[in-house]
Motif scaffolding. Structure first.
Motif, PDB file in Angstrom:
ATOM      1  N   PRO A 139       0.838  -1.204   0.000  1.00 18.08           N
ATOM      2  CA  PRO A 139       0.000   0.000   0.000  1.00 18.08           C
ATOM      3  C   PRO A 139       0.872   1.253   0.000  1.00 18.08           C
ATOM      4  N   ALA A 140       0.399   2.287  -0.661  1.00 19.53           N
ATOM      5  CA  ALA A 140       1.175   3.521  -0.798  1.00 19.53           C
ATOM      6  C   ALA A 140       1.597   4.078   0.558  1.00 19.53           C
ATOM      7  N   ALA A 141       0.781   3.919   1.566  1.00 20.92           N
ATOM      8  CA  ALA A 141       1.100   4.463   2.886  1.00 20.92           C
ATOM      9  C   ALA A 141       2.321   3.796   3.506  1.00 20.92           C
ATOM     10  N   LEU A 142       2.654   2.600   3.050  1.00 18.26           N
ATOM     11  CA  LEU A 142       3.786   1.883   3.627  1.00 18.26           C
ATOM     12  C   LEU A 142       5.038   1.923   2.765  1.00 18.26           C
ATOM     13  N   ARG A 143       4.933   2.486   1.581  1.00 17.58           N
ATOM     14  CA  ARG A 143       6.089   2.528   0.684  1.00 17.58           C
ATOM     15  C   ARG A 143       7.124   3.521   1.181  1.00 17.58           C
TER      16      ARG A 143
ATOM     17  N   GLN B 125       7.347   4.897   9.558  1.00 15.89           N
ATOM     18  CA  GLN B 125       6.108   4.470   8.904  1.00 15.89           C
ATOM     19  C   GLN B 125       4.900   4.638   9.813  1.00 15.89           C
ATOM     20  N   ALA B 126       5.071   4.400  11.099  1.00 16.08           N
ATOM     21  CA  ALA B 126       3.948   4.570  12.023  1.00 16.08           C
ATOM     22  C   ALA B 126       3.505   6.032  12.058  1.00 16.08           C
ATOM     23  N   ASP B 127       4.457   6.955  12.017  1.00 15.79           N
ATOM     24  CA  ASP B 127       4.111   8.380  11.999  1.00 15.79           C
ATOM     25  C   ASP B 127       3.316   8.729  10.746  1.00 15.79           C
ATOM     26  N   VAL B 128       3.739   8.182   9.622  1.00 15.30           N
ATOM     27  CA  VAL B 128       3.044   8.449   8.360  1.00 15.30           C
ATOM     28  C   VAL B 128       1.620   7.920   8.435  1.00 15.30           C
ATOM     29  N   LEU B 129       1.457   6.701   8.948  1.00 16.20           N
ATOM     30  CA  LEU B 129       0.110   6.139   9.065  1.00 16.20           C
ATOM     31  C   LEU B 129      -0.745   6.953  10.035  1.00 16.20           C
ATOM     32  N   ASP B 130      -0.153   7.413  11.138  1.00 16.87           N
ATOM     33  CA  ASP B 130      -0.896   8.258  12.080  1.00 16.87           C
ATOM     34  C   ASP B 130      -1.355   9.544  11.420  1.00 16.87           C
TER      35      ASP B 130
END
Length: 101
Positions: A59-63, A73-78
């Motif tokens: 998924p784009a959010a994890l790239r 990555q956790a910051d981006v998802l938050d």
């Protein structure tokens, strides 16, 4: 011993966390979806090509791209979850103000 850069079918399956039987049965679907084919001469698949294919499927959010460079990555998802929540609150507010009219 240096890390292998080319994998045979058994190694490809193990690298994907699957059995060789699964890989053998799924091979056609994998190739159709862009999975790298083995080199015709060496009959081995390039590890970097497999990694690229896997990265494209995430998924784009994890790239790990320019939009997440240097971020956890956790910051981006938050951040994205907060954006979606804010959008949901705006939509709810718009619906409730429209119901009063």
């Amino acid at each position: 011993m240096p890390e292998a850069m080319m994998f045979d079918e058994h190694e490809v399956a193990a690298y994907l966390g699957r059995t060789w039987n699964w890989f053998r049965k799924a091979r056609k679907r994998l190739y159709t979806s862009g999975f790298p084919r083995p080199d015709p001469l060496l009959r081995r698949t390039d590890k970097t090509s497999i990694d690229r294919w896997l990265e494209q499927r995430r998924p784009a959010a994890l790239r790990q791209g320019p939009d997440v460079a240097g971020s956890d990555q956790a910051d981006v998802l938050d951040q994205r979850a907060a954006q979606l929540a804010a959008r949901g609150r705006r939509n709810t507010a718009a619906r409730s103000s429209g119901a009063r009219a």
